[in-house]
Design a protein around this motif. Structure first.
Motif, short mmCIF file in Angstrom:
data_model
loop_
_atom_site.label_atom_id
_atom_site.label_comp_id
_atom_site.label_asym_id
_atom_site.label_seq_id
_atom_site.Cartn_x
_atom_site.Cartn_y
_atom_site.Cartn_z
N PRO A 126 33.93 -16.16 -1.97
CA PRO A 126 33.34 -16.16 -3.32
C PRO A 126 34.33 -16.54 -4.42
N SER A 127 35.59 -16.13 -4.29
CA SER A 127 36.56 -16.46 -5.35
C SER A 127 37.00 -17.92 -5.30
N ALA A 128 37.03 -18.51 -4.11
CA ALA A 128 37.47 -19.91 -3.96
C ALA A 128 36.32 -20.91 -4.08
N CYS A 129 35.12 -20.45 -3.83
CA CYS A 129 33.95 -21.34 -3.86
C CYS A 129 32.79 -20.62 -4.56
N PRO A 130 32.91 -20.49 -5.88
CA PRO A 130 31.86 -19.78 -6.63
C PRO A 130 30.61 -20.65 -6.79
N PRO A 131 29.53 -20.07 -7.28
CA PRO A 131 28.35 -20.89 -7.57
C PRO A 131 28.72 -22.07 -8.47
N GLY A 132 28.17 -23.23 -8.17
CA GLY A 132 28.49 -24.43 -8.93
C GLY A 132 29.67 -25.19 -8.37
N ALA A 133 30.06 -24.89 -7.12
CA ALA A 133 31.20 -25.57 -6.50
C ALA A 133 30.73 -26.68 -5.56
N ALA A 134 31.56 -27.71 -5.47
CA ALA A 134 31.36 -28.82 -4.53
C ALA A 134 32.68 -29.04 -3.81
N ARG A 135 32.65 -29.08 -2.49
CA ARG A 135 33.87 -29.26 -1.71
C ARG A 135 33.71 -30.43 -0.76
N ARG A 136 34.60 -31.41 -0.86
CA ARG A 136 34.63 -32.53 0.08
C ARG A 136 35.60 -32.13 1.18
N THR A 137 35.13 -32.06 2.40
CA THR A 137 35.95 -31.53 3.48
C THR A 137 35.43 -32.05 4.82
N LEU A 138 35.92 -31.47 5.87
CA LEU A 138 35.40 -31.72 7.21
C LEU A 138 34.48 -30.57 7.59
N VAL A 139 33.47 -30.89 8.35
CA VAL A 139 32.63 -29.89 9.00
C VAL A 139 32.76 -30.23 10.47
N GLY A 140 33.57 -29.43 11.18
CA GLY A 140 33.93 -29.81 12.53
C GLY A 140 34.74 -31.09 12.45
N HIS A 141 34.27 -32.14 13.09
CA HIS A 141 34.97 -33.43 13.05
C HIS A 141 34.30 -34.43 12.11
N MET A 142 33.28 -33.96 11.36
CA MET A 142 32.49 -34.84 10.51
C MET A 142 32.90 -34.71 9.04
N GLY A 143 33.03 -35.81 8.34
CA GLY A 143 33.23 -35.76 6.90
C GLY A 143 31.98 -35.19 6.24
N ALA A 144 32.18 -34.34 5.23
CA ALA A 144 31.03 -33.67 4.62
C ALA A 144 31.29 -33.36 3.16
N LEU A 145 30.20 -33.11 2.48
CA LEU A 145 30.22 -32.58 1.12
C LEU A 145 29.45 -31.27 1.18
N ILE A 146 30.10 -30.18 0.79
CA ILE A 146 29.46 -28.87 0.79
C ILE A 146 29.23 -28.46 -0.66
N LEU A 147 27.99 -28.11 -0.96
CA LEU A 147 27.59 -27.69 -2.30
C LEU A 147 27.22 -26.21 -2.25
N HIS A 148 27.64 -25.47 -3.27
CA HIS A 148 27.26 -24.05 -3.36
C HIS A 148 26.52 -23.83 -4.67
N PRO A 149 25.19 -23.97 -4.65
CA PRO A 149 24.42 -23.78 -5.88
C PRO A 149 24.37 -22.33 -6.34
N GLY A 150 24.57 -21.39 -5.42
CA GLY A 150 24.59 -19.98 -5.80
C GLY A 150 24.11 -19.08 -4.68
N GLY A 151 24.33 -17.80 -4.86
CA GLY A 151 23.91 -16.80 -3.89
C GLY A 151 24.48 -17.06 -2.52
N ASP A 152 23.67 -16.87 -1.50
CA ASP A 152 24.12 -17.11 -0.12
C ASP A 152 23.57 -18.43 0.42
N ARG A 153 23.44 -19.41 -0.48
CA ARG A 153 22.92 -20.73 -0.12
C ARG A 153 24.05 -21.77 -0.21
#
Length: 183
Positions: A126-153
């Protein structure tokens, strides 16, 4: 002549619900890459705000206004989601339609962070990826964009060609987290 039928990337693969996590597919919406031309970042941000009510996002940010979202998607790039870009933005940025190239999965529930922790090499606490965060990273071996609109979603965008692999790997992680919780 072939009769082509449009289908979503994860059709028939989701929903999957295991333990405290549920994996579904978000409705298909327009996704446009917006990349400012050299020296045009400030003008682009102003034009985005005028046309769509959202400025160009800071690194790691997800901005929303109604059904329109603007997510940081990497160095000098954002994804405009939910609407087509105003044509005047082309004066300030390269605009590339991306809708058919992505699988847009949704992972939610109280175990969502634990499931992603098995899959993603970045801190999504929660402190590193609060609501309103977007992270460009890997998901396993796949390039991905992870969005955290809020809550546990969390929303996970991977290339369309990786839809089956993404669902398979996420399902494995969901099973592992549920098994651990059952101990």
């Amino acid at each position: 002549m072939a009769d082509l039928i449009a289908r979503s990337p994860a059709q028939g693969l989701v929903p999957v619900e295991i333990g405290g996590a549920k994996l579904t597919e978000a409705p298909m919406v327009p996704i446009w890459a917006v990349a400012p031309y050299a020296g045009k970042a400030a003008a682009l941000s102003a034009a985005l705000e005028k046309a769509h009510g959202l400025p160009f996002p800071e690194p790691g940010a997800l901005l929303s206004k109604g059904s329109t979202r603007l997510a940081w998607a990497g160095m000098e790039m954002a994804f405009l989601m939910g609407t087509a870009p105003d044509e005047k933005l082309a004066d300030h940025a390269a605009l590339t339609e991306q809708s058919d190239g992505w699988t847009h999965l949704v992972l939610e529930g109280p175990a969502a962070r634990d499931v992603l922790a098995r899959w993603v090499p970045v801190d999504l606490s929660p402190s590193a990826c609060p609501p309103g965060a977007a992270r460009r990273t890997l998901v396993g071996h796949m390039g991905a964009l992870i969005l955290h609109p809020g809550g546990d979603r969390f929303e996970i965008l991977v290339f369309r060609s990786m839809a089956g692999t993404a669902v398979h790997e996420m399902t494995r992680a969901m099973r592992a987290v549920a098994a651990r919780a059952a101990l």
